[in-house]
Design a protein around this motif. Structure first.
Motif, PDB file in Angstrom:
ATOM      1  N   ARG A 132     -19.365  41.142 -13.143  1.00 50.29           N
ATOM      2  CA  ARG A 132     -19.599  42.582 -13.128  1.00 50.29           C
ATOM      3  C   ARG A 132     -18.534  43.324 -13.934  1.00 50.29           C
ATOM      4  NH1 ARG A 132     -20.579  45.224  -7.553  1.00 50.29           N
ATOM      5  NH2 ARG A 132     -21.467  46.809  -8.926  1.00 50.29           N
ATOM      6  N   THR A 133     -17.317  42.785 -13.924  1.00 47.89           N
ATOM      7  CA  THR A 133     -16.234  43.426 -14.663  1.00 47.89           C
ATOM      8  C   THR A 133     -16.469  43.385 -16.160  1.00 47.89           C
ATOM      9  OG1 THR A 133     -14.646  42.909 -12.897  1.00 47.89           O
ATOM     10  CG2 THR A 133     -13.726  43.342 -15.072  1.00 47.89           C
ATOM     11  N   VAL A 134     -17.170  42.368 -16.630  1.00 50.77           N
ATOM     12  CA  VAL A 134     -17.505  42.299 -18.056  1.00 50.77           C
ATOM     13  C   VAL A 134     -18.228  43.566 -18.498  1.00 50.77           C
ATOM     14  CG1 VAL A 134     -18.982  41.130 -19.750  1.00 50.77           C
ATOM     15  CG2 VAL A 134     -17.539  39.785 -18.209  1.00 50.77           C
ATOM     16  N   ALA A 135     -19.269  43.939 -17.752  1.00 54.28           N
ATOM     17  CA  ALA A 135     -20.045  45.128 -18.115  1.00 54.28           C
ATOM     18  C   ALA A 135     -19.201  46.395 -17.985  1.00 54.28           C
ATOM     19  CB  ALA A 135     -21.290  45.222 -17.241  1.00 54.28           C
ATOM     20  N   PHE A 136     -18.411  46.475 -16.935  1.00 49.43           N
ATOM     21  CA  PHE A 136     -17.579  47.653 -16.703  1.00 49.43           C
ATOM     22  C   PHE A 136     -16.600  47.841 -17.862  1.00 49.43           C
ATOM     23  CE2 PHE A 136     -14.449  50.386 -14.794  1.00 49.43           C
ATOM     24  CZ  PHE A 136     -15.104  51.090 -13.790  1.00 49.43           C
ATOM     25  N   TYR A 137     -15.943  46.771 -18.240  1.00 44.05           N
ATOM     26  CA  TYR A 137     -14.942  46.809 -19.312  1.00 44.05           C
ATOM     27  C   TYR A 137     -15.555  47.268 -20.638  1.00 44.05           C
ATOM     28  CZ  TYR A 137     -11.972  44.801 -23.000  1.00 44.05           C
ATOM     29  OH  TYR A 137     -11.236  44.600 -24.153  1.00 44.05           O
TER      30      TYR A 137
ATOM     31  N   THR B 111     -23.341  43.508 -22.442  1.00 42.31           N
ATOM     32  CA  THR B 111     -23.317  43.047 -21.051  1.00 42.31           C
ATOM     33  C   THR B 111     -23.777  41.602 -20.872  1.00 42.31           C
ATOM     34  OG1 THR B 111     -25.550  43.894 -20.699  1.00 42.31           O
ATOM     35  CG2 THR B 111     -23.717  45.386 -20.189  1.00 42.31           C
ATOM     36  N   GLY B 112     -24.270  40.961 -21.914  1.00 42.53           N
ATOM     37  CA  GLY B 112     -24.799  39.607 -21.783  1.00 42.53           C
ATOM     38  C   GLY B 112     -23.728  38.608 -21.371  1.00 42.53           C
ATOM     39  N   ILE B 113     -24.138  37.638 -20.576  1.00 39.14           N
ATOM     40  CA  ILE B 113     -23.242  36.596 -20.090  1.00 39.14           C
ATOM     41  C   ILE B 113     -23.750  35.239 -20.582  1.00 39.14           C
ATOM     42  CG2 ILE B 113     -22.331  35.398 -18.062  1.00 39.14           C
ATOM     43  CD1 ILE B 113     -21.174  38.163 -18.383  1.00 39.14           C
ATOM     44  N   VAL B 114     -22.847  34.464 -21.153  1.00 40.19           N
ATOM     45  CA  VAL B 114     -23.173  33.125 -21.634  1.00 40.19           C
ATOM     46  C   VAL B 114     -22.541  32.101 -20.700  1.00 40.19           C
ATOM     47  CG1 VAL B 114     -23.003  31.491 -23.545  1.00 40.19           C
ATOM     48  CG2 VAL B 114     -23.276  33.941 -24.015  1.00 40.19           C
TER      49      VAL B 114
ATOM     50  N   ILE C  49     -23.404  40.631 -26.292  1.00 42.11           N
ATOM     51  CA  ILE C  49     -22.838  39.552 -25.487  1.00 42.11           C
ATOM     52  C   ILE C  49     -21.421  39.936 -25.095  1.00 42.11           C
ATOM     53  CG2 ILE C  49     -22.145  37.139 -25.421  1.00 42.11           C
ATOM     54  CD1 ILE C  49     -24.444  36.531 -27.315  1.00 42.11           C
ATOM     55  N   GLY C  50     -21.200  40.074 -23.786  1.00 40.61           N
ATOM     56  CA  GLY C  50     -19.925  40.578 -23.306  1.00 40.61           C
ATOM     57  C   GLY C  50     -18.987  39.534 -22.744  1.00 40.61           C
ATOM     58  N   GLY C  51     -19.530  38.402 -22.238  1.00 38.54           N
ATOM     59  CA  GLY C  51     -18.663  37.433 -21.582  1.00 38.54           C
ATOM     60  C   GLY C  51     -19.182  36.018 -21.668  1.00 38.54           C
ATOM     61  N   PHE C  52     -18.259  35.086 -21.649  1.00 39.63           N
ATOM     62  CA  PHE C  52     -18.561  33.653 -21.581  1.00 39.63           C
ATOM     63  C   PHE C  52     -17.842  33.104 -20.363  1.00 39.63           C
ATOM     64  CE2 PHE C  52     -16.959  29.309 -22.616  1.00 39.63           C
ATOM     65  CZ  PHE C  52     -18.175  28.640 -22.610  1.00 39.63           C
TER      66      PHE C  52
ATOM     67  N   GLN D 249     -12.743  35.252 -28.884  1.00 44.80           N
ATOM     68  CA  GLN D 249     -11.771  36.206 -29.415  1.00 44.80           C
ATOM     69  C   GLN D 249     -12.282  36.888 -30.687  1.00 44.80           C
ATOM     70  OE1 GLN D 249      -8.287  33.469 -29.511  1.00 44.80           O
ATOM     71  NE2 GLN D 249      -7.293  35.013 -28.234  1.00 44.80           N
ATOM     72  N   ARG D 250     -12.936  36.116 -31.532  1.00 49.03           N
ATOM     73  CA  ARG D 250     -13.434  36.683 -32.797  1.00 49.03           C
ATOM     74  C   ARG D 250     -14.512  37.734 -32.561  1.00 49.03           C
ATOM     75  NH1 ARG D 250     -13.058  31.284 -34.642  1.00 49.03           N
ATOM     76  NH2 ARG D 250     -15.306  30.931 -34.438  1.00 49.03           N
ATOM     77  N   HIS D 251     -15.260  37.597 -31.463  1.00 46.49           N
ATOM     78  CA  HIS D 251     -16.411  38.474 -31.239  1.00 46.49           C
ATOM     79  C   HIS D 251     -16.207  39.433 -30.059  1.00 46.49           C
ATOM     80  CE1 HIS D 251     -18.917  36.399 -34.198  1.00 46.49           C
ATOM     81  NE2 HIS D 251     -18.480  35.244 -33.699  1.00 46.49           N
ATOM     82  N   ASP D 252     -14.970  39.591 -29.589  1.00 52.28           N
ATOM     83  CA  ASP D 252     -14.663  40.483 -28.465  1.00 52.28           C
ATOM     84  C   ASP D 252     -15.515  40.143 -27.247  1.00 52.28           C
ATOM     85  OD1 ASP D 252     -13.404  42.517 -27.066  1.00 52.28           O
ATOM     86  OD2 ASP D 252     -14.785  44.078 -27.770  1.00 52.28           O
ATOM     87  N   ILE D 253     -15.596  38.860 -26.962  1.00 54.39           N
ATOM     88  CA  ILE D 253     -16.308  38.359 -25.789  1.00 54.39           C
ATOM     89  C   ILE D 253     -15.266  37.910 -24.770  1.00 54.39           C
ATOM     90  CG2 ILE D 253     -17.848  36.541 -24.919  1.00 54.39           C
ATOM     91  CD1 ILE D 253     -19.166  36.534 -27.729  1.00 54.39           C
TER      92      ILE D 253
END
Length: 465
Positions: free
Chosen positions: A131-136, A146-149, A223-226, A253-257
């Motif tokens: 959830r913090t991924v989307a918030f950030y 907001t996508g999660i991988v 895509i926000g998080g892995f 890091q390259r894609h701000d994920i």
């Protein structure tokens, strides 16, 4: 109104079978056999209601890191319950134990992982991280990011969101529903079952290319998080190819994920480190989810530890509300237990013992590879498994109805050893207090169990080898 059951009040076996609903219960097997009732634990040993003793090579549920029956743990919890059993932890209230534990975790975590959000366990720690991924990203002006991988064969918890993010074989059943929008799954870094024509390095290249292709297809702006366990635990004790995690982190890091390390299992000594992402794999995550060994299973507690960078973005301007949390976040008794647990680990050098004895465990278990039913022995330190196969050359599995891993665990149990059957695996994650002599008992007993089940399977007409 239901009629009362005619059950003796002091019979826990019958009371459990009549009233309890267990996690991951198989209804037919449970109704037929009921539960094994445990009544005592000391160190790595368990005793059931009949007085039978077992060596718990499972470590409870990956969690009894300092061993059971520690009087000073019980005393620390009792003292805290008498002093302050509970206080609200929302908004701007805390307890002295929660504050001290937050500071201690920040000192143990790598890099700038200095902000601690307490939860009730691993599932809620992972859910908070996701959830913090989307918030950030929303705070950064990227509300669509907001996508999660995640990966195939992954397990990240049993809430609706975390089970949607995870994708372990057997967890997805038709009777439940799962979120799919905005959740993506890559191949598992399952080195043992990589394509036959690929070397380890080529397999790693393939996995990195797959991640890059997903980002190119879906768009880095979405895509926000892995999320990854350093070693996939319930997903099969999957140790990734050399360099895989660090290269995946570099892609992030390259894609701000944001890179979320799910260390619910691998933290607090399981691999000989407080946190394994950095010390074992050279990855500096943006967030870490932890639980299990945090209190060694004495009481429930989890935590999501995030970087100062994330905190600073979310807190900028001072006007936002972080609207997530739990009644038992920062529970004073749980935090007191965690502080005492960490004190014991430090005083007894249990991380060092895990590294030393874990290396011996790896070597001894590897010797089981000579058995015809054993296809792969893998893991690191005190997080190991044995994978059964019908044919070593082709790596073909036995049919599910052979049920060989459960039969192995059942026979081992009859010899006083508890290991965990998962699919075609038998998994072990013993307490960090384990000795080399206890390792010998585990491996020698497991060898007997595997040999016995192999003979039984051959007599039943299964082809082994």
């Amino acid at each position: 109104m239901n009629a009362p059951l005619n059950l003796p009040n002091d019979n826990p076996f019958e009371l459990d079978r009549a009233h309890a609903v267990h996690p991951w219960v198989n209804f037919g097997a449970f109704e037929a056999a009921g539960s094994l009732v445990m009544v005592k634990g000391q160190g790595c040993q368990l005793w059931d209601a009949s007085g039978r003793e077992y060596f718990d090579a499972i470590g409870g549920m990956w969690c009894t890191n300092i061993g059971l029956g520690r009087a000073e743990m019980a005393q620390a919890m009792a003292d805290q319950a008498m002093q302050l059993a509970y206080t609200n932890y929302f908004c701007d209230v805390t307890s002295d134990t929660a504050a001290r534990l937050a500071g201690k975790l920040a000192s143990l975590a790598p890099g700038d992982l200095n902000r601690v959000f307490f939860t009730t366990g691993g599932s809620t720690a992972v859910e908070t991280a996701v959830r913090t991924v989307a918030f950030y990203h929303h705070c950064k002006g990227n509300p669509q990011k907001t996508g999660i991988v995640a990966r195939e064969n992954s397990y990240h918890g049993s809430t609706y969101l975390t089970q949607s993010v995870g994708k372990r074989n057997g967890d997805r059943v038709d009777e439940f529903r799962y979120q799919s929008e905005g959740i993506y799954h890559l191949s598992s870094p399952y080195l043992y079952r990589r394509p036959d024509h690929m070397t380890e390095a080529q397999f790693c290249d393939h996995l990195i290319a797959e991640f890059e292709a997903l980002i190119a297809r879906e768009g880095a702006d979405r895509i926000g998080g892995f999320i990854a366990e350093p070693i996939q635990a319930s997903g099969g004790i999957i140790v990734p190819p050399e360099g895989y995690l660090k290269r995946m982190w570099e892609v992030c890091q390259r894609h701000d994920i944001l890179f979320i390390a799910d260390e619910v299992v691998t933290s607090f000594g399981r691999l000989g480190h407080w946190f394994s992402s950095w010390d074992e794999f050279g990855v500096m995550p943006d967030m870490v989810a932890t639980a299990k060994g945090l209190t060694s299973g004495y009481v429930p507690l989890g935590a999501m530890v995030m970087s100062d960078r994330i905190w600073n973005v979310m807190a900028e301007g001072g006007h936002r509300w972080f609207t997530t949390g739990f009644t038992y976040s920062g529970h004073p008794v749980s935090c007191a237990a965690a502080l005492k647990n960490i004190e014991i680990m430090e005083r007894e050098d249990l991380l060092g013992n895990a590294a030393r004895v874990g290396t011996y465990f790896e070597a001894r278990l590897a010797g089981l590879s000579d058995l015809p039913l054993v296809g792969d022995v893998r893991g690191r330190k005190l997080m190991m498994c044995v994978e059964s196969v019908a044919n070593k050359a082709t790596k073909a599995l036995l049919p599910d109805e052979a049920n060989e891993s459960k039969r192995i665990s059942d026979y081992a149990e009859s010899l006083g050893l508890m290991v965990r059957p998962l699919g075609h695996l038998n998994v072990m994650s013993p307490a960090l207090t384990i000795t080399e002599g206890q390792v010998d008992f585990v491996v020698d007993t497991l060898r007997k169990a595997i040999a016995k089940v192999t003979d039984d399977l051959v007599r039943e007409g299964y082809r082994i080898g």
